[in-house]
Motif scaffolding. Structure first.
Motif, PDB file in Angstrom:
ATOM      1  N   LEU A   1       0.840  -1.237  -0.116  1.00  0.00           N
ATOM      2  CA  LEU A   1       0.020  -0.139   0.139  1.00  0.00           C
ATOM      3  C   LEU A   1       0.787   1.075  -0.015  1.00  0.00           C
ATOM      4  CD1 LEU A   1      -2.539   1.566   0.426  1.00  0.00           C
ATOM      5  CD2 LEU A   1      -2.338   1.058   2.778  1.00  0.00           C
TER       6      LEU A   1
ATOM      7  N   VAL B   1       0.998   4.099  -2.850  1.00  0.00           N
ATOM      8  CA  VAL B   1       0.544   5.418  -2.647  1.00  0.00           C
ATOM      9  C   VAL B   1       1.639   6.522  -2.773  1.00  0.00           C
ATOM     10  CG1 VAL B   1       0.160   7.099  -0.567  1.00  0.00           C
ATOM     11  CG2 VAL B   1      -0.882   5.069  -0.521  1.00  0.00           C
TER      12      VAL B   1
ATOM     13  N   GLU C   1      -5.603   2.823  -2.268  1.00  0.00           N
ATOM     14  CA  GLU C   1      -6.338   2.721  -1.162  1.00  0.00           C
ATOM     15  C   GLU C   1      -7.421   1.827  -1.390  1.00  0.00           C
ATOM     16  OE1 GLU C   1      -8.138   4.810   2.964  1.00  0.00           O
ATOM     17  OE2 GLU C   1      -7.145   5.987   1.318  1.00  0.00           O
ATOM     18  N   ARG C   2      -8.139   2.039  -2.318  1.00  0.00           N
ATOM     19  CA  ARG C   2      -9.321   1.305  -2.746  1.00  0.00           C
ATOM     20  C   ARG C   2      -9.069  -0.252  -2.857  1.00  0.00           C
ATOM     21  NH1 ARG C   2     -10.855   3.579  -7.022  1.00  0.00           N
ATOM     22  NH2 ARG C   2     -10.265   1.825  -8.766  1.00  0.00           N
TER      23      ARG C   2
ATOM     24  N   TRP D   1      -8.467  -1.854   0.539  1.00  0.00           N
ATOM     25  CA  TRP D   1      -9.441  -2.248   1.221  1.00  0.00           C
ATOM     26  C   TRP D   1     -10.382  -3.170   0.581  1.00  0.00           C
ATOM     27  CZ3 TRP D   1      -9.602  -1.565   5.834  1.00  0.00           C
ATOM     28  CH2 TRP D   1      -9.078  -0.184   6.705  1.00  0.00           C
TER      29      TRP D   1
ATOM     30  N   ARG E   1     -10.474   1.630   9.413  1.00  0.00           N
ATOM     31  CA  ARG E   1     -10.957   2.694   8.307  1.00  0.00           C
ATOM     32  C   ARG E   1     -11.549   3.706   8.772  1.00  0.00           C
ATOM     33  NH1 ARG E   1     -13.406   0.395   2.722  1.00  0.00           N
ATOM     34  NH2 ARG E   1     -12.828   2.091   1.412  1.00  0.00           N
TER      35      ARG E   1
ATOM     36  N   THR F   1      -3.463   8.217   3.417  1.00  0.00           N
ATOM     37  CA  THR F   1      -4.523   7.352   3.257  1.00  0.00           C
ATOM     38  C   THR F   1      -5.433   7.646   4.616  1.00  0.00           C
ATOM     39  OG1 THR F   1      -3.743   5.254   4.666  1.00  0.00           O
ATOM     40  CG2 THR F   1      -2.921   5.567   2.219  1.00  0.00           C
TER      41      THR F   1
ATOM     42  N   VAL G   1      -6.005   4.616   6.385  1.00  0.00           N
ATOM     43  CA  VAL G   1      -5.795   3.583   7.114  1.00  0.00           C
ATOM     44  C   VAL G   1      -4.901   3.547   8.151  1.00  0.00           C
ATOM     45  CG1 VAL G   1      -4.467   1.220   6.598  1.00  0.00           C
ATOM     46  CG2 VAL G   1      -5.670   2.275   4.803  1.00  0.00           C
TER      47      VAL G   1
END
Length: 415
Positions: free
Chosen positions: A25, A29, A37-38, A41, A70, A108, A110
């Motif tokens: 991730l 990014v 990010e989508r 998840w 989240r 993010t 996260v």
């Protein structure tokens, strides 16, 4: 269950970037991948949480466990605490919640926290989403901690069966690592069910569960307000019966929550009430008259202390005790031999032998109880008692106790 595992060997916070999925991730990014990010998840939703990955040190007895939250873009958090039962409590008692702060992955929503945990660990967990100064989030006084517990939330991506709560609090999620002992009776398909009814006995609320076949044994469960309406021990017992692990067993779930500290502190008055009022009432009203050798009393924490005390005080009525995480540190300041810790252990050490069987279990994470349970085990063995003893890698936690309760009943009543 088994093994002793010290706390320092079975729990360690590690940097979240050691998680391969989180590294992926972060790289996406930084590379400005629009869907980073989508995609993350989506993978989390497919895999479930917490993330369980190989141990970064290469030890097959451990796992890297990452807890994820989240963020809500409409109400962003200032901090998020990941509350892992008993592990977090230990640090809170020491006045330091900082090891349980999650880290936000830059760019993010996260929030993540990774622990290196032994692969047989089981624990309930929740998240506390803070929206205020960090110094307030990290307060460890009782009032602040109760606020955290009142507002803590379950993990929306968890896959394991959750843990219900009471008193208006939110349910908890459950982490079950691959080598955690099986809990076959906690969940399951339809089986022939017994009959559950509520009663009042001498002013005290009691839930009675009668098995589908005539009862050949009785189990008195303390803290009945938890084991009845919250955790549904009757359904677990039905599965236990259906599997042939125990003979048909009637449950007497005793409401002790309103006066718990009074009743569950080696109270002779309460134990005598159980022996002389409750059990005869069940025999008279429901035909569950069984000998002491087929009568179990079971409890957790102070209830575990009381279960072990009951077979010591009234072996004529209770021939089997199931103690889970028993509070054997307890000192009776009104005892005739004076105040002092581990009063019940000292009673067993010097009193005449009772013709009873005892099953003890305690969590390897229970820093306030582990040594005391081991000492009682040693005294019981030295005095010639028939005692079984197990240590599970978990804490002072119904997520562990619900499986251990059924397993303990099978040990004490089974073939």
């Amino acid at each position: 269950m088994g093994g002793s595992g010290d706390l320092c060997d079975s729990f360690r916070k590690v940097f979240v970037v050691r998680s391969p999925l989180l590294r992926t991730l972060r790289q996406a990014v930084r590379a400005e991948v629009p869907s980073a990010e989508r995609d993350f998840w989506d993978r989390v939703e497919a895999k479930g949480t917490p993330l369980v990955e190989a141990d970064p040190d290469g030890d097959p007895a451990y796992r890297l466990v990452t807890f994820l939250w989240r963020d809500d873009p409409e109400r962003p958090a200032t901090d998020v605490l990941a509350l892992l039962h008993t592990v977090t409590d230990k640090d809170r008692h020491a006045g330091d919640l900082a090891p349980h702060l999650t880290e936000r992955v830059p760019g993010t929503g996260v929030w993540a926290l990774s622990h290196r945990l032994r692969a047989d660990h089981r624990a309930s967990y929740q998240f506390y989403v803070a929206r205020g100064p960090r110094e307030e989030t990290l307060r460890t006084d009782r009032a602040a901690w109760l606020k955290v517990l009142d507002e803590a939330l379950p993990d929306p991506y968890a896959t394991a069966p959750g843990l219900p709560s009471r008193d208006g609090r939110n349910p908890a999620s459950v982490m079950e690592l691959p080598q955690a002992p099986a809990q076959p009776y906690v969940q399951g398909g339809a089986v022939r069910t017994g009959r559950t009814l509520s009663a009042e006995v001498d002013g005290r609320r009691v839930t009675v569960h009668l098995p589908a076949a005539p009862a050949l044994a009785v189990a008195v469960l303390l803290d009945g307000e938890m084991w009845g309406p919250v955790l549904d021990a009757p359904r677990m017992a039905d599965r236990l019966h259906a599997a042939g692990a125990v003979p048909p067993t009637a449950l007497l779930l005793v409401d002790t929550m309103g006066r718990r500290m009074e009743d569950l502190s080696c109270s002779g008055e309460f134990v005598d009430w159980l022996a002389d009022v409750l059990v005869p009432w069940a025999a008279r009203e429901h035909g569950v008259a069984v000998p002491a050798a087929r009568t179990v009393i079971a409890g957790q924490s102070a209830g575990g202390l009381t279960a072990a005390y009951a077979v010591h005080r009234r072996p004529d009525r209770f021939g089997r005790a199931l103690s889970q995480s028993g509070s054997f540190w307890w000192p009776d300041e009104n005892a005739p031999d004076g105040a002092g810790p581990e009063w019940l252990t000292r009673q067993y050490a010097r009193a005449a032998h009772r013709p009873v069987r005892i099953h003890l279990e305690v969590g390897a994470q229970e820093w306030m109880l582990l040594a005391e349970n081991r000492r009682l085990r040693n005294v019981l063995r030295a005095r010639g008692y028939e005692v079984t003893y197990e240590e599970f890698n978990g804490g002072h936690d119904y997520a562990c106790w619900r499986g251990g309760l059924m397993g303990g009943l099978a040990r004490l009543l089974g073939p």
